[in-house]
Every structure is written in structure tokens, then in C-alpha cells.
Write a protein that holds these residues in place. Structure first.
Motif, PDB file in Angstrom:
ATOM      1  N   ARG A   1      43.305 -55.196 -39.828  1.00 47.61           N
ATOM      2  CA  ARG A   1      42.190 -54.282 -39.992  1.00 47.61           C
ATOM      3  C   ARG A   1      41.740 -53.772 -38.625  1.00 47.61           C
TER       4      ARG A   1
ATOM      5  N   GLU B   1      35.491 -53.009 -36.312  1.00 54.96           N
ATOM      6  CA  GLU B   1      34.307 -52.284 -36.753  1.00 54.96           C
ATOM      7  C   GLU B   1      33.180 -52.505 -35.744  1.00 54.96           C
TER       8      GLU B   1
ATOM      9  N   ASN C   1      39.177 -49.290 -42.962  1.00 55.21           N
ATOM     10  CA  ASN C   1      39.537 -50.615 -43.469  1.00 55.21           C
ATOM     11  C   ASN C   1      39.609 -50.627 -44.997  1.00 55.21           C
TER      12      ASN C   1
END
Length: 490
Positions: free
Chosen positions: A223, A226, A241
Motif C-alpha cells: 500500500r 498515507e 489504497n
């Protein structure tokens, strides 16, 4: 210029430059107007002071004119344009009533004198701009013109000036200061924008780098980072994601589908090959009916897989207007050899849809009911508001409540002990639900009053209603494939 930072810094600099230039012009205009207003006020005060003397009866040659001619030049002009009074040392003058710089003698009756009454000073003031040369120095002035008359009559115009040197010097100084500081301000704006943009885009570069690594490694479980902020970049990372998660799930479903399909195809192919090899070696032992059955099963499985592939590719059904009750009667009439008799209770229900695909749904539901029914299968057709409703009910063992969604998953069979020949591949109900969703409808399993299974198909009867719900129901149906469905498929 391919860099976002460079384009952003250049754009911000240009915007600030335009804003500063515009603000500078406005500031200079306001400053110039204020200074000119001050000059006009000074000129007006000086002009009225001289005009008041004339109104009081003082003759032009005895007027008390300002001593500082360079600061307050004065010229008095009569109605004929003659200069009757002028400030000392004025060598040239423009912008007034006359270019003359020498006063002429007043006419008889214009020499003032005491009188019972006083003259008049006009309230109107006119302004003009001109140049005055005093002692060889020329400067620009703002003149105020005031009309006045003496006690014995005779009207004159008093021109008094105020220098615009202050206005010119101040405006020039401010303009030079602005031109000097503008490049510095633009450089600061460009540098700050560059640094701020670099900091703001740093998470984007992290996302790009991680996406490049995911592409290179083909590891969809990874991923992107963030950021802890709540801005657009953070939302972009979360959406990325979510997309990766959906893509990973899709790829995993595809892998499972391929694996399950391969497994399902292996058994009938192996059985058919064994029978053919035995028949080739021992013709008398060839199980021809079994070989035909395996071939039919392969044909059906291949057709099911091909249909699922077309549905997954987003194929939309061709639509015609037909009666669902008539379709049910035709299908049941062709199944006279079924193990359990089918009872039909149908009322007219016309709808827009694909007759072949909805016929396939009905066939799959009947196959599923025949596999589980004890002695009876009932098909009903009715209308409910804007929907056409078809139910297929059997009197078998029913479907456990916890399994009523899982039976719509692909390759799911609840009776694990049942042979594949008897139980099917587990695709029938999955195909039926996909077709229902693409018609804007639903397919659900419940318990019938007799204790068996009841499968209910609801489809909008009008194309407009179908278009309103097909997209959202498609999403729900796609999610339902990966939860726990209902019951064994056909």
C-alpha cells in the motif's frame, strides 16, 4: 516545463507580479489625485484671498499678492483678457486667461474706491494646469480660477497657482521605490512557493514511488503511504489504497475462479479420457452413455464459464417486451421429464428485458429446485408495484439461514458429500444472480412455507426503472459474491 513545482512557482510569481503592478498603478493614481487635490486647495485659498480684496474695492494695482511668487503665482485678468495684476518676477505663464506677464493700467472706474456696498466673489472655481517661469526657473502649477467683481462693477478673474513639484517628486519617489522592491518581492514569492510546493508534493512523490515499486514487483498487497494530514493528497492516498485493495481482491477472485474452473474441468475430462482409453483397448467395455454424459457436462460447464466471462466483461442484455408468465409456461412445458412435477401459478407480467437470459435464470432456478425437492416444485409469477416477481419453491430440506447468501458464490455447493455429477459445478445460482443484477433486479433465497427453499427474482418491468437501479445493485451483487451466500448452486 514539466515540473509541477516550477509551473506552480512561475504561476504564483506571475499572479503576484500582476497584482503588485495593478496595486502600484492604483496607489500612484490615488496618491497623485490626493496631491493634486491639495494643490488645488492651496490655489483656491490663494485665489479667493485675492478675489476678496477686489470685492472689498481694492484697485488691481494695489492688491496684496503673495510675496513668494514661486509658490503662489497670481494673475488677474479682466473681462477683455487684459492682465490687470500679476505676481512679481513672472517671466512667462501658461494655463491662465492670458499669457501676459505685465499689468496694464486700470480703466477709469476700475480703480476701486470706497463704496457703500461690496463686490461679489463667485462660488464657482475652475481648475487648469500650466507652466510658470520665475527668475528663469520654469515649473508646473495647478491654477484655480475665481471670478470676482468690485463695488463699482467690473468683473475680473483671479488665477492663483500652487506648484505640482511635490506631487511629481512624491509620485516619482514612490514609483522608483516600487520598481526597486518589486523584483525582490517576486523573488521571495517564487522561492517560498517553490519550497511550499516541494513540501506539499513530497507525499505525492512517495505515492508515485510506491506505485512504481508495486508495478515492478506485481505485489498488490503493498500500500502507498498515507500522510497524517486531511487534505487532497491524503484523500488521494486513501483512494489509491482502496483501488489497490479492490484490484487485489479482483485478481484474487480471478485466480480462484481460474483454479476452480480448472478443477471442475479436470474431473469430467479425466473421466472421459479414461472411458475412451478403455474403449480403445477393450471396445466391449466402452461406457458410451457415460462418455456422452461427461461430454454434455463439459459442454454445459464451458457454456457457463463463457457466460460468466461475458457478464464480468459488462455485457448488457438486449431488451425486448415480453410476458414473464408466458416464458415460465414455455420453459415448464419443455421439462416434462423432470424428476419432480412443476406446478405453475402465473399471472400476466410484461417487462423489458432479455428473454434468453431471464429464461436461463428460470432454468437454473428450476434445476436447483429439482435437485433438492422431495415431491413438489412450485413456480409463481406476479406483479408487485413496478416489479415483476418470480418465485421458485421446493419442499426439500431448505437452506440454512447462515448460508442464504453464500449459495450465490461461484463454485459453491453446500452438499459436499454429493457427487459432482449429481450436484453440478456450483455456477447456476451465481449466473442467475448476475443476470438479475444486470436487469436492475434482485435474487434472494428464503425459507418456503413448506420448509424448503424459496428463491425470489424481482425485476423492474420498465427500462427506465432498470436504468435507475442497475448500477447500485451491480455493486451490491459484486460484493455479495464474496460474502456468505445461500445455498448450493446448480
Amino acid at each position: 516545463m514539466r515540473s509541477v513545482r516550477a509551473r506552480t512557482a512561475l504561476g504564483a510569481t506571475l499572479v503576484v507580479a500582476v497584482a503588485l503592478v495593478g496595486a502600484g498603478f492604483a496607489l500612484l493614481a490615488v496618491l497623485r489625485a490626493n496631491l493634486v487635490d491639495q494643490a488645488e486647495l492651496q490655489a483656491t485659498v490663494s485665489a479667493r484671498s485675492v478675489a476678496s480684496q477686489i470685492a472689498d474695492g481694492r484697485p488691481p494695482d494695489r492688491l496684496d499678492l503673495p510675496d513668494d511668487t514661486e509658490e503662489h503665482p497670481v494673475q488677474v485678468v479682466d473681462e477683455d483678457g487684459r492682465v490687470v495684476a500679476v505676481g512679481d518676477d513672472i517671466e512667462a505663464i501658461t494655463g491662465t486667461g492670458s499669457p501676459g506677464t505685465t499689468a496694464v493700467a486700470p480703466r477709469p472706474g476700475e480703480d476701486g474706491g470706497a463704496g457703500a456696498d461690496t463686490g461679489e466673489v463667485s462660488d464657482d472655481v475652475a481648475y487648469s494646469k500650466g507652466d510658470v517661469t520665475v527668475d528663469g526657473d520654469t515649473a508646473t502649477y495647478r491654477f484655480a480660477a475665481v471670478r470676482a467683481s468690485g463695488p463699482r462693477g467690473g468683473e475680473v478673474t483671479v488665477y492663483a497657482g500652487a506648484p505640482l513639484t511635490t506631487e511629481t517628486a512624491t509620485v516619482s519617489g514612490v514609483r522608483d521605490a516600487m520598481l526597486g522592491t518589486l523584483p525582490v518581492l517576486l523573488a521571495v514569492v517564487a522561492a517560498v512557493t517553490w519550497l511550499v510546493t516541494r513540501r506539499a508534493l513530497k507525499p505525492v512523490e512517495g505515492i508515485r514511488g510506491e506505485m512504481a515499486a508495486i508495478t515492478a514487483s506485481e505485489d498488490l498487497s503493498r500500500r502507498v503511504p498515507e500522510p497524517g494530514t486531511h487534505d487532497e493528497v491524503a484523500r488521494l492516498a486513501r483512494t489509491t489504497n482502496e483501488t489497490l485493495a479492490a484490484l487485489e481482491a479482483s485478481v484474487e477472485r480471478q485466480r480462484r475462479f481460474v483454479a476452480d474452473a480448472s478443477h471442475e474441468l479436470r474431473s469430467p475430462i479425466a473421466s472421459l479420457r479414461t472411458q475412451l482409453e478403455v474403449g480403445a483397448a477393450h471396445p466391449g467395455l466402452l461406457d458410451l452413455p457415460g462418455a456422452v454424459a461427461d461430454t454434455v457436462r463439459l459442454q454445459r460447464l464451458a457454456a457457463d464459464l463463457l457466460l460468466l466471462a461475458r457478464l464480468d466483461a459488462g455485457e448488457r442484455p438486449g431488451r425486448t417486451r415480453f410476458d414473464l408468465a408466458e416464458l415460465v409456461r414455455e420453459e415448464v412445458s419443455q421439462r416434462a421429464g423432470d424428476r419432480v412435477p412443476v406446478r405453475v401459478e402465473a399471472e400476466r407480467a410484461e417487462l423489458d428485458g432479455s428473454r434468453p437470459q431471464l429464461g436461463r435464470v428460470l432454468a437454473n432456478l428450476l434445476d436447483n429446485a429439482q435437485r433438492h425437492a422431495a415431491a413438489r416444485v412450485t413456480v409463481t409469477v406476479r406483479t408487485a408495484g413496478r416489479d415483476a416477481v418470480l418465485t421458485v419453491e421446493d419442499d426439500g430440506a431448505g437452506v440454512p439461514e447462515a448460508e442464504r447468501e453464500r449459495i450465490f458464490e461461484r463454485f459453491v455447493r453446500l452438499d459436499d458429500a454429493r457427487s459432482r455429477d449429481e450436484g453440478g459445478a456450483g455456477l447456476g445460482l451465481a449466473i442467475a444472480r448476475d443476470i438479475a443484477v444486470r436487469h436492475g433486479g434482485t435474487l434472494a433465497a428464503r425459507r418456503s412455507p413448506s420448509g424448503g427453499a424459496l428463491l425470489e427474482l424481482r425485476v423492474p418491468r420498465d427500462s427506465a426503472d432498470t436504468a435507475e437501479v442497475v448500477s447500485c445493485r451491480s455493486d451490491r451483487a459484486g460484493d455479495a459474491r464474496h460474502r456468505t451466500p445461500d445455498r448450493q448452486d446448480s
